[in-house]
Design an enzyme around this catalytic site. Structure first.
Site, PDB file in Angstrom:
ATOM      1  N   ASN A   9       0.871  -1.181   0.000  1.00  0.00           N
ATOM      2  CA  ASN A   9       0.000   0.000   0.000  1.00  0.00           C
ATOM      3  C   ASN A   9       0.904   1.226   0.000  1.00  0.00           C
ATOM      4  O   ASN A   9       1.475   1.581   1.026  1.00  0.00           O
ATOM      5  CB  ASN A   9      -0.885  -0.051   1.250  1.00  0.00           C
ATOM      6  CG  ASN A   9      -1.708   1.210   1.426  1.00  0.00           C
ATOM      7  OD1 ASN A   9      -1.780   2.052   0.542  1.00  0.00           O
ATOM      8  ND2 ASN A   9      -2.333   1.333   2.594  1.00  0.00           N
ATOM      9  N   LYS A  11       0.113   4.258  -0.318  1.00  0.00           N
ATOM     10  CA  LYS A  11      -0.532   5.444   0.272  1.00  0.00           C
ATOM     11  C   LYS A  11      -0.338   6.658  -0.640  1.00  0.00           C
ATOM     12  O   LYS A  11      -0.342   6.515  -1.862  1.00  0.00           O
ATOM     13  CB  LYS A  11      -0.011   5.669   1.700  1.00  0.00           C
ATOM     14  CG  LYS A  11      -0.159   4.393   2.541  1.00  0.00           C
ATOM     15  CD  LYS A  11      -0.030   4.621   4.014  1.00  0.00           C
ATOM     16  CE  LYS A  11      -0.208   3.287   4.741  1.00  0.00           C
ATOM     17  NZ  LYS A  11      -0.223   3.410   6.181  1.00  0.00           N
ATOM     18  N   HIS A  95      -9.613   0.958   4.548  1.00  0.00           N
ATOM     19  CA  HIS A  95      -8.373   1.132   5.304  1.00  0.00           C
ATOM     20  C   HIS A  95      -8.641   2.065   6.498  1.00  0.00           C
ATOM     21  O   HIS A  95      -9.448   2.992   6.394  1.00  0.00           O
ATOM     22  CB  HIS A  95      -7.294   1.724   4.393  1.00  0.00           C
ATOM     23  CG  HIS A  95      -5.947   1.729   5.021  1.00  0.00           C
ATOM     24  ND1 HIS A  95      -5.559   2.706   5.917  1.00  0.00           N
ATOM     25  CD2 HIS A  95      -4.914   0.853   4.926  1.00  0.00           C
ATOM     26  CE1 HIS A  95      -4.336   2.431   6.335  1.00  0.00           C
ATOM     27  NE2 HIS A  95      -3.917   1.319   5.748  1.00  0.00           N
ATOM     28  N   GLU A  97      -7.080   4.478   7.662  1.00  0.00           N
ATOM     29  CA  GLU A  97      -6.890   5.913   7.390  1.00  0.00           C
ATOM     30  C   GLU A  97      -8.125   6.500   6.700  1.00  0.00           C
ATOM     31  O   GLU A  97      -8.455   7.663   6.901  1.00  0.00           O
ATOM     32  CB  GLU A  97      -5.609   6.122   6.567  1.00  0.00           C
ATOM     33  CG  GLU A  97      -4.375   5.915   7.442  1.00  0.00           C
ATOM     34  CD  GLU A  97      -3.143   5.423   6.720  1.00  0.00           C
ATOM     35  OE1 GLU A  97      -3.099   5.472   5.475  1.00  0.00           O
ATOM     36  OE2 GLU A  97      -2.211   4.957   7.409  1.00  0.00           O
ATOM     37  N   GLU A 164      -5.607  -5.108  10.410  1.00  0.00           N
ATOM     38  CA  GLU A 164      -4.599  -4.088  10.676  1.00  0.00           C
ATOM     39  C   GLU A 164      -4.938  -3.360  11.971  1.00  0.00           C
ATOM     40  O   GLU A 164      -5.760  -2.432  11.971  1.00  0.00           O
ATOM     41  CB  GLU A 164      -4.556  -3.074   9.536  1.00  0.00           C
ATOM     42  CG  GLU A 164      -4.191  -3.683   8.200  1.00  0.00           C
ATOM     43  CD  GLU A 164      -3.607  -2.639   7.263  1.00  0.00           C
ATOM     44  OE1 GLU A 164      -2.485  -2.847   6.794  1.00  0.00           O
ATOM     45  OE2 GLU A 164      -4.247  -1.602   7.025  1.00  0.00           O
ATOM     46  N   GLY A 170       2.193   2.218  10.888  1.00  0.00           N
ATOM     47  CA  GLY A 170       3.130   3.326  10.767  1.00  0.00           C
ATOM     48  C   GLY A 170       3.789   3.716  12.075  1.00  0.00           C
ATOM     49  O   GLY A 170       4.450   4.747  12.164  1.00  0.00           O
ATOM     50  N   SER A 209       3.173  -2.140  10.454  1.00  0.00           N
ATOM     51  CA  SER A 209       4.617  -2.189  10.703  1.00  0.00           C
ATOM     52  C   SER A 209       5.257  -3.524  10.326  1.00  0.00           C
ATOM     53  O   SER A 209       6.175  -3.988  11.006  1.00  0.00           O
ATOM     54  CB  SER A 209       4.929  -1.817  12.151  1.00  0.00           C
ATOM     55  OG  SER A 209       4.482  -0.498  12.430  1.00  0.00           O
TER      56      SER A 209
HETATM   57  P1  PGA Z   1       2.625   0.274   7.765  1.00  0.00           P
HETATM   58  O1  PGA Z   1       1.184   0.476   7.100  1.00  0.00           O
HETATM   59  O2  PGA Z   1       3.200  -0.997   7.182  1.00  0.00           O
HETATM   60  O3  PGA Z   1       3.397   1.482   7.382  1.00  0.00           O
HETATM   61  O4  PGA Z   1       2.410   0.158   9.244  1.00  0.00           O
HETATM   62  C1  PGA Z   1       0.321  -0.599   6.859  1.00  0.00           C
HETATM   63  C2  PGA Z   1      -0.937  -0.116   6.216  1.00  0.00           C
HETATM   64  O5  PGA Z   1      -1.385   0.997   6.555  1.00  0.00           O
HETATM   65  O6  PGA Z   1      -1.523  -0.799   5.350  1.00  0.00           O
END
Ligand code: PGA
Length: 250
Positions: A9, A11, A95, A97, A164, A170, A209
């Site tokens: 992803n 982003k 997601h 976010e 997740e 993140g 992460s």
């Molecule tokens: P990350 O994000 O690996 O940076 O923690 C995962 C995601 O948001 O899909």
């Protein structure tokens, strides 16, 4: 056995030149692996570019969101048909976010899942609890609510679920393999109950992460079938290492 499935992803990162560089590097390093499915999910503006770069490799293309309507006066939205048009096979839906910053709800997730499936895309549906929800002991209630609401009236073929935990996205704070497995087993049970034997083919990714040094420990868990990778998917080396580290499982 379910084939491992890793999705990157990206982003809101990567201009077209940056996307070209990243996708070409990945195509060269992991573009011919057969024992694993790999999808790259760049921002809308780089989808066609990445599609052209990965043509002829085993890498697949996905988007990060879509509209629930087929077409019409919906300024700023992008439909399933448009995503197929630029070469997408997958789409990430719900997601955290999007839920956190753009008002997505279980109901909008449900509408988007229906639009994706009827439009011919394979959805990756994200679920996960926040830190206060985990600390108050309501993780499984939250996941159940997200599955109940998001998957109402949805057929399970081609579905992928991504667990997740929001507190691990993140933050560098990965869930332990056991914490992740507990929730994955719960999701697997929910799917079995809802879909019967057909649920056996649904892959459940872990996200939050994921890095080259923790992916193997996650993948060895019985109900973890892959990963949805954010930050570490933006570097050729780390994403390639994650993908390679996921092929040697169970
Ligand atoms: P990350 O994000 O690996 O940076 O923690 C995962 C995601 O948001 O899909």
């Amino acid at each position: 056995m379910r084939k491992p499935f890793i999705a990157g992803n990206w982003k809101m990162y990567c201009t077209k030149p940056e996307a070209t560089k990243l996708a070409s590097g990945l195509a060269a390093s992991i573009g011919s692996l057969e024992e694993i499915d790999v999808a790259l999910c760049p921002p809308y503006t780089a989808l066609e570019t990445v599609h052209n770069v990965i043509a002829g490799t085993r890498l697949r293309l996905g988007a990060q969101d879509l509209a629930w309507e087929k077409e019409g006066a919906f300024t700023g939205e992008v439909s399933a048909l448009m995503l197929i048009d630029v070469g997408c096979e997958f789409v990430i839906i719900g997601h955290s976010e999007r839920r956190q910053f753009f008002g997505e709800t279980d109901q909008s997730v449900n509408r988007k899942l229906k639009a994706a499936i009827s439009g011919g895309l394979d959805p990756i549906m994200c679920v996960g609890e926040t830190l206060p929800e985990r600390e108050s002991g309501s993780t499984l209630d939250v996941i159940r609510r997200q599955l109940d609401g998001g998957l109402t009236g949805i057929a399970c073929e081609k579905l992928t679920i991504a667990y997740e935990p929001v507190w691990a996205i993140g933050t560098g704070r990965v869930a332990t393999p056991e914490q992740a497995q507990d929730v994955h087993a719960f999701i697997r049970g929910w799917l079995n109950h809802a879909y019967g034997p057909a649920a056996g083919g649904i892959r459940i990714q872990y996200g939050g992460s994921v890095k080259p040094d923790n992916v193997a420990g996650l993948m060895v868990q019985p109900d973890i079938d892959g990963a949805l990778v954010g930050g570490a998917s933006l570097k050729i080396e780390s994403f390639s290492d994650i993908v390679r580290g996921s092929t040697k499982r169970k």
